[in-house]
Design an enzyme around this catalytic site. Structure first.
Site, PDB file in Angstrom:
ATOM      1  CG  ASN A 103     -20.714 -39.632 -50.710  1.00  0.00           C
ATOM      2  OD1 ASN A 103     -20.281 -39.509 -51.851  1.00  0.00           O
ATOM      3  ND2 ASN A 103     -21.977 -39.397 -50.417  1.00  0.00           N
ATOM      4  CB  ILE A 104     -18.346 -45.575 -49.732  1.00  0.00           C
ATOM      5  CG1 ILE A 104     -17.224 -45.087 -50.671  1.00  0.00           C
ATOM      6  CG2 ILE A 104     -18.764 -47.002 -50.081  1.00  0.00           C
ATOM      7  CD1 ILE A 104     -15.869 -45.755 -50.435  1.00  0.00           C
ATOM      8  CD  GLU A 105     -25.260 -42.347 -49.270  1.00  0.00           C
ATOM      9  OE1 GLU A 105     -26.219 -42.932 -49.801  1.00  0.00           O
ATOM     10  OE2 GLU A 105     -25.243 -41.115 -49.043  1.00  0.00           O
ATOM     11  CB  CYS A 121     -17.773 -38.314 -45.038  1.00  0.00           C
ATOM     12  SG  CYS A 121     -19.272 -38.005 -44.096  1.00  0.00           S
ATOM     13  CD  GLU A 156     -15.695 -34.419 -46.129  1.00  0.00           C
ATOM     14  OE1 GLU A 156     -16.220 -35.496 -46.499  1.00  0.00           O
ATOM     15  OE2 GLU A 156     -16.359 -33.443 -45.786  1.00  0.00           O
ATOM     16  CB  CYS A 178     -20.462 -33.954 -41.573  1.00  0.00           C
ATOM     17  SG  CYS A 178     -19.450 -35.402 -41.240  1.00  0.00           S
ATOM     18  CB  CYS A 227     -15.551 -34.958 -41.862  1.00  0.00           C
ATOM     19  SG  CYS A 227     -16.151 -36.399 -42.767  1.00  0.00           S
TER      20      CYS A 227
HETATM   21  N1  THU Z   1     -21.130 -36.459 -46.757  1.00  0.00           N
HETATM   22  C1  THU Z   1     -19.801 -36.409 -47.072  1.00  0.00           C
HETATM   23  O1  THU Z   1     -19.287 -37.236 -47.836  1.00  0.00           O
HETATM   24  N2  THU Z   1     -19.057 -35.410 -46.510  1.00  0.00           N
HETATM   25  C2  THU Z   1     -19.551 -34.452 -45.663  1.00  0.00           C
HETATM   26  O2  THU Z   1     -18.804 -33.749 -45.009  1.00  0.00           O
HETATM   27  C3  THU Z   1     -21.008 -34.297 -45.577  1.00  0.00           C
HETATM   28  C4  THU Z   1     -21.773 -35.554 -45.833  1.00  0.00           C
HETATM   29  C5  THU Z   1     -21.947 -37.553 -47.339  1.00  0.00           C
HETATM   30  C6  THU Z   1     -22.415 -38.555 -46.331  1.00  0.00           C
HETATM   31  C7  THU Z   1     -23.627 -39.131 -47.035  1.00  0.00           C
HETATM   32  O3  THU Z   1     -23.201 -40.175 -47.891  1.00  0.00           O
HETATM   33  C8  THU Z   1     -24.149 -37.978 -47.875  1.00  0.00           C
HETATM   34  O4  THU Z   1     -23.108 -37.024 -47.939  1.00  0.00           O
HETATM   35  C9  THU Z   1     -25.399 -37.314 -47.326  1.00  0.00           C
HETATM   36  O5  THU Z   1     -25.237 -36.973 -46.005  1.00  0.00           O
END
Ligand code: THU
Length: 133
Positions: free
Chosen positions: A44-46, A55, A57, A89, A92
């Site tokens: 994941n890259i915020e 996310c 995935e 999520c 995804c």
């Molecule tokens: N996140 C994912 O990378 N994959 C998921 O299916 C659930 C959520 C990440 C998004 C965000 O950066 C962090 O988890 C918290 O929600």
């Protein structure tokens, strides 16, 4: 069930090291197993503009698709939570559904190695599509 589940989880867990999650602190890694045997990772890259983040995935799928991979067997997802496997999520699930069949396996895992395997058809049974292949 695919053979090397534990290997795929270990690769996804390793991919968590590259996660950029300064806001949620929730580091996620993914390992996407392509039908040709290749494994493509994602994390994941915020972003400071929260909704722009991606996310793990979707990072993995975007990497794979942009490299010409089109067929997939499974994805392992490892999140932060001990003893509680991380499921994909909703966004995804919708994203992945565009590119995989109903038997695609989603391996939800925790960093401790706990895991549960779900099929796409189980996690996202009623798929929205504009066309059917
Ligand atoms: N996140 C994912 O990378 N994959 C998921 O299916 C659930 C959520 C990440 C998004 C965000 O950066 C962090 O988890 C918290 O929600």
């Amino acid at each position: 069930m695919i053979k090397n589940v534990k290997d795929l989880i270990a690769i996804a867990n390793e991919a968590r090291n590259n996660s950029y999650a300064p806001y949620s602190k929730y580091k996620v890694g993914a390992a996407l197993l392509c039908k040709d045997g290749t494994v493509i990772t994602g994390c994941n890259i915020e972003n400071a503009s929260f909704t722009v983040g991606i996310c793990a995935e979707r990072t993995a799928f975007a990497k794979a698709l942009s490299e010409g991979k089109t067929e997939f067997d499974a994805i392992a997802i490892v999140g932060n939570t001990s003893n509680r496997p991380t499921p994909p999520c909703g966004a995804c699930r919708q994203f992945m559904s565009e590119f995989v069949g109903k038997d695609f396996e989603i391996i939800e895992a925790s960093p401790d190695g706990d895991f549960v395997i779900r099929k796409m058809s189980e996690l996202f049974p009623d798929i929205f599509m504009l066309f059917h292949t």
